[in-house]
Design a protein around this motif. Sequence first.
Motif, PDB file in Angstrom:
ATOM      1  N   MET A   1     -27.462  81.117 -40.746  1.00 19.69           N
ATOM      2  CA  MET A   1     -28.950  81.089 -39.977  1.00 19.69           C
ATOM      3  C   MET A   1     -28.706  80.656 -38.661  1.00 19.69           C
ATOM      4  SD  MET A   1     -31.654  80.187 -43.015  1.00 19.69           S
ATOM      5  CE  MET A   1     -32.077  81.426 -43.976  1.00 19.69           C
TER       6      MET A   1
ATOM      7  N   TRP B   1     -29.842  87.001 -43.823  1.00 22.16           N
ATOM      8  CA  TRP B   1     -31.150  87.199 -44.856  1.00 22.16           C
ATOM      9  C   TRP B   1     -31.069  88.530 -45.162  1.00 22.16           C
ATOM     10  CZ3 TRP B   1     -33.368  83.065 -46.612  1.00 22.16           C
ATOM     11  CH2 TRP B   1     -34.651  83.241 -47.285  1.00 22.16           C
TER      12      TRP B   1
ATOM     13  N   THR C   1     -28.484  87.037 -37.453  1.00 28.16           N
ATOM     14  CA  THR C   1     -28.612  85.947 -36.603  1.00 28.16           C
ATOM     15  C   THR C   1     -28.264  86.357 -34.986  1.00 28.16           C
ATOM     16  OG1 THR C   1     -28.854  84.279 -38.286  1.00 28.16           O
ATOM     17  CG2 THR C   1     -28.443  83.425 -36.050  1.00 28.16           C
TER      18      THR C   1
ATOM     19  N   VAL D   1     -40.745  80.678 -39.254  1.00 26.71           N
ATOM     20  CA  VAL D   1     -39.560  81.594 -39.302  1.00 26.71           C
ATOM     21  C   VAL D   1     -38.879  81.638 -38.060  1.00 26.71           C
ATOM     22  CG1 VAL D   1     -38.516  83.681 -40.247  1.00 26.71           C
ATOM     23  CG2 VAL D   1     -40.786  82.782 -41.223  1.00 26.71           C
ATOM     24  N   GLY D   2     -39.228  82.616 -37.089  1.00 25.05           N
ATOM     25  CA  GLY D   2     -38.581  82.510 -35.875  1.00 25.05           C
ATOM     26  C   GLY D   2     -39.029  83.770 -35.244  1.00 25.05           C
TER      27      GLY D   2
ATOM     28  N   TYR E   1     -34.179  82.223 -35.343  1.00 27.94           N
ATOM     29  CA  TYR E   1     -34.768  81.189 -36.370  1.00 27.94           C
ATOM     30  C   TYR E   1     -35.545  80.116 -35.507  1.00 27.94           C
ATOM     31  CZ  TYR E   1     -32.624  83.676 -40.328  1.00 27.94           C
ATOM     32  OH  TYR E   1     -32.324  84.580 -41.286  1.00 27.94           O
TER      33      TYR E   1
END
Length: 127
Positions: free
Chosen positions: A5, A13, A75, A103-104, A122
Motif C-alpha cells: 500500500m 488491493w 499503488t 481511502v485515497g 492511499y
Amino acid sequence: MSNPMQTHGAASWIQHSGSDPAGARKFYESVLGWHVNDMPMQDGSSYSAIVVGENPIGGFMPQPAPEGAWTIYITVDDVDARFKSAVENGAQGVEEPADYPGVGRMAKIRDPYGASISLITYESMQG
C-alpha cells in the motif's frame, strides 16, 4: 517485507464486484478459506474486507453490479500524473482521478490491449 500500500508499482488491493456480494463472499470464504471481516467506513456503511493472516488484501463491493469482475489496484506515487501518462500512451480513461475520503485518490484505465486496472495513491501516502 515492504507494504504494497506504500510501494509505487505494487499490486495492493483486489476488489470483487458482482450481482450478489453476499453470495460471492460466502463462495470465496468456502473455496479459498478467506476470512472476511466487516470494516466500518467513514460514511457509516461497512465494507467486507478479505483478510489473509492479519492483513486486509481486498474486499467485496457492497453494491450489486450487473457484471462480475475483479479489480486490481496498483499503488502509484501520483494518480493524476500516471493517469495522464497512460492516456498519452494509448490507454482509455475509464474513471477520471477522484478522491475517496478515508481511502485515497483513484482512477481506472483500460490499456491499449483491452485490460482494465485501477490506480491508487492511499491517503497515508499523501502529504
